[in-house]
Scaffold this active site. Structure first.
Site, PDB file in Angstrom:
ATOM      1  N   ARG A  45       0.846  -1.204   0.000  1.00 51.60           N
ATOM      2  CA  ARG A  45       0.000   0.000   0.000  1.00 51.60           C
ATOM      3  C   ARG A  45       0.872   1.241   0.000  1.00 51.60           C
ATOM      4  NH1 ARG A  45      -4.868   0.539   4.224  1.00 51.60           N
ATOM      5  NH2 ARG A  45      -3.177   1.374   5.472  1.00 51.60           N
TER       6      ARG A  45
ATOM      7  N   THR B 146      -1.702   7.238  -0.430  1.00 49.90           N
ATOM      8  CA  THR B 146      -3.055   7.001  -0.950  1.00 49.90           C
ATOM      9  C   THR B 146      -3.738   5.760  -0.379  1.00 49.90           C
ATOM     10  OG1 THR B 146      -2.216   5.642  -2.753  1.00 49.90           O
ATOM     11  CG2 THR B 146      -2.356   8.025  -3.156  1.00 49.90           C
TER      12      THR B 146
ATOM     13  N   ASP C  63       0.694  -1.539  12.091  1.00 50.12           N
ATOM     14  CA  ASP C  63       1.203  -2.068  10.816  1.00 50.12           C
ATOM     15  C   ASP C  63       1.714  -3.490  11.043  1.00 50.12           C
ATOM     16  OD1 ASP C  63       3.003  -2.755   8.632  1.00 50.12           O
ATOM     17  OD2 ASP C  63       2.639  -0.719   7.963  1.00 50.12           O
TER      18      ASP C  63
ATOM     19  N   ASP D 197       5.276  -4.435   9.754  1.00 44.98           N
ATOM     20  CA  ASP D 197       6.326  -3.806  10.560  1.00 44.98           C
ATOM     21  C   ASP D 197       6.462  -4.497  11.911  1.00 44.98           C
ATOM     22  OD1 ASP D 197       6.830  -2.030   8.568  1.00 44.98           O
ATOM     23  OD2 ASP D 197       5.871  -0.312   9.523  1.00 44.98           O
TER      24      ASP D 197
HETATM   25  C1  PRP Z   1      -0.944  -4.498   4.602  1.00 42.15           C
HETATM   26  C2  PRP Z   1      -1.679  -5.815   4.809  1.00 42.15           C
HETATM   27  C3  PRP Z   1      -2.547  -5.894   3.597  1.00 42.15           C
HETATM   28  C4  PRP Z   1      -2.907  -4.456   3.340  1.00 42.15           C
HETATM   29  C5  PRP Z   1      -4.296  -4.214   3.822  1.00 42.15           C
HETATM   30  O1  PRP Z   1       0.101  -4.672   3.738  1.00 42.15           O
HETATM   31  O2  PRP Z   1      -0.840  -6.906   4.947  1.00 42.15           O
HETATM   32  O3  PRP Z   1      -1.909  -6.471   2.480  1.00 42.15           O
HETATM   33  O4  PRP Z   1      -1.979  -3.666   4.093  1.00 42.15           O
HETATM   34  O5  PRP Z   1      -4.724  -2.946   3.479  1.00 42.15           O
HETATM   35  P1  PRP Z   1      -5.897  -2.683   2.441  1.00 42.15           P
HETATM   36  O6  PRP Z   1      -7.014  -3.606   2.803  1.00 42.15           O
HETATM   37  O7  PRP Z   1      -6.255  -1.242   2.694  1.00 42.15           O
HETATM   38  O8  PRP Z   1      -5.377  -2.907   1.066  1.00 42.15           O
HETATM   39  P2  PRP Z   1       1.164  -3.510   3.402  1.00 42.15           P
HETATM   40  O9  PRP Z   1       0.773  -2.787   2.170  1.00 42.15           O
HETATM   41  O10 PRP Z   1       1.369  -2.666   4.636  1.00 42.15           O
HETATM   42  O11 PRP Z   1       2.473  -4.310   3.038  1.00 42.15           O
HETATM   43  P3  PRP Z   1       3.416  -5.248   3.946  1.00 42.15           P
HETATM   44  O12 PRP Z   1       2.649  -6.478   4.273  1.00 42.15           O
HETATM   45  O13 PRP Z   1       4.562  -5.515   3.039  1.00 42.15           O
HETATM   46  O14 PRP Z   1       3.814  -4.474   5.178  1.00 42.15           O
HETATM   47  N1  URA Z   2      -2.238  -2.657   6.988  1.00 38.23           N
HETATM   48  C1  URA Z   2      -1.818  -2.915   8.254  1.00 38.23           C
HETATM   49  O1  URA Z   2      -0.775  -3.562   8.456  1.00 38.23           O
HETATM   50  N2  URA Z   2      -2.559  -2.448   9.263  1.00 38.23           N
HETATM   51  C2  URA Z   2      -3.703  -1.749   9.091  1.00 38.23           C
HETATM   52  O2  URA Z   2      -4.341  -1.352  10.081  1.00 38.23           O
HETATM   53  C3  URA Z   2      -4.124  -1.493   7.778  1.00 38.23           C
HETATM   54  C4  URA Z   2      -3.382  -1.962   6.750  1.00 38.23           C
END
Ligand code: PRP
Ligand code: URA
Length: 205
Positions: A101, A105, A196, A199
């Site tokens: 993400r 945005t 997150d 993270d």
């Molecule tokens: C997080 C999570 C989902 C997404 C959810 O991933 O693991 O994939 O956000 O958000 P959404 O429903 O609004 O799309 P992120 O983009 O933070 O990547 P990561 O797992 O690499 O940290």
């Molecule tokens: N991705 C995350 O890891 N946490 C949230 O709350 C939303 C998106």
């Protein structure tokens, strides 16, 4: 269709997972056990076929899994849910979808996709956070385009907004989760959520 896994152990694990004081090594262990509980529920509907076995005492009619599964974690966070699936279903075919993400945005962009043959299998799509639903919807679309017939989405924490997005975009994809939270904040993070997930899983800032 959404199923919230409300087993007392799941709720106990989820509360510890939410705790901002939980360090990454504990977070990973909690995520692993909680994922096992949700995956068990998500696979309740898989089909069986009869199989005769000879026990040391007598012939017995039992069952075995009729069709192999596929599993696709969404990178990075979904990786925390993969190991439990591999332990429960060693014959599973594994694919990966990389989505991230944008911090500005909250729209996810795809940076990786490697999928096995999905025809004739139930595909478990793993992503612990269903926030806006943009990532889950994109991932489910990628599976469909690759020939997936039955997709089951497995998450840990879901927001009503994400559930609604999936209901709209993929009404035939059932959702299994450990919680449906209040909603999203201005940054599109789940409230109360757990922050997150990626993270916290890997200790990145
Ligand atoms: C997080 C999570 C989902 C997404 C959810 O991933 O693991 O994939 O956000 O958000 P959404 O429903 O609004 O799309 P992120 O983009 O933070 O990547 P990561 O797992 O690499 O940290
Ligand atoms: N991705 C995350 O890891 N946490 C949230 O709350 C939303 C998106």
């Amino acid at each position: 269709m959404i199923t919230v896994v409300d087993h007392p152990l799941a709720q106990h694990l989820l509360t510890n997972l939410r705790d901002a004081a939980t360090p990454p090594h504990e977070f990973r262990q909690l995520a692993r056990t909680l994922s096992t509980l949700v995956v068990l529920e998500a696979t309740r509907g898989i089909s069986l076929e009869e199989r005769e076995v000879a026990t040391p005492v007598a012939q017995s009619l039992g069952h075995r899994l009729a069709a192999p599964l596929a599993v696709v974690p969404v990178l990075r966070a979904g990786l925390s849910m993969l190991e439990p699936v591999l332990e429960l279903f060693p014959d599973v075919a594994v694919g990966y979808i990389g989505l991230e993400r944008s911090h500005e945005t909250a729209v996810a962009h795809s940076y990786y996709c490697k999928l096995p043959r999905l025809q004739g299998r139930t595909t478990l799509l793993l992503d612990p956070m269903l926030a806006t639903g943009g990532s889950a919807s994109q991932a489910a679309q990628a599976l469909r385009s690759h020939g997936a017939e039955r997709v089951v989405f497995v998450s840990i924490v879901s927001a009503p907004e994400g559930v609604e997005r999936m209901r709209r975009d993929h009404p035939d994809v059932p959702i299994f989760t450990a919680a449906v939270d209040q909603g999203l904040n201005d940054q599109k993070y789940i409230v109360p959520g757990l922050g997150d997930y990626g993270d916290r899983l890997y200790g990145t800032p």
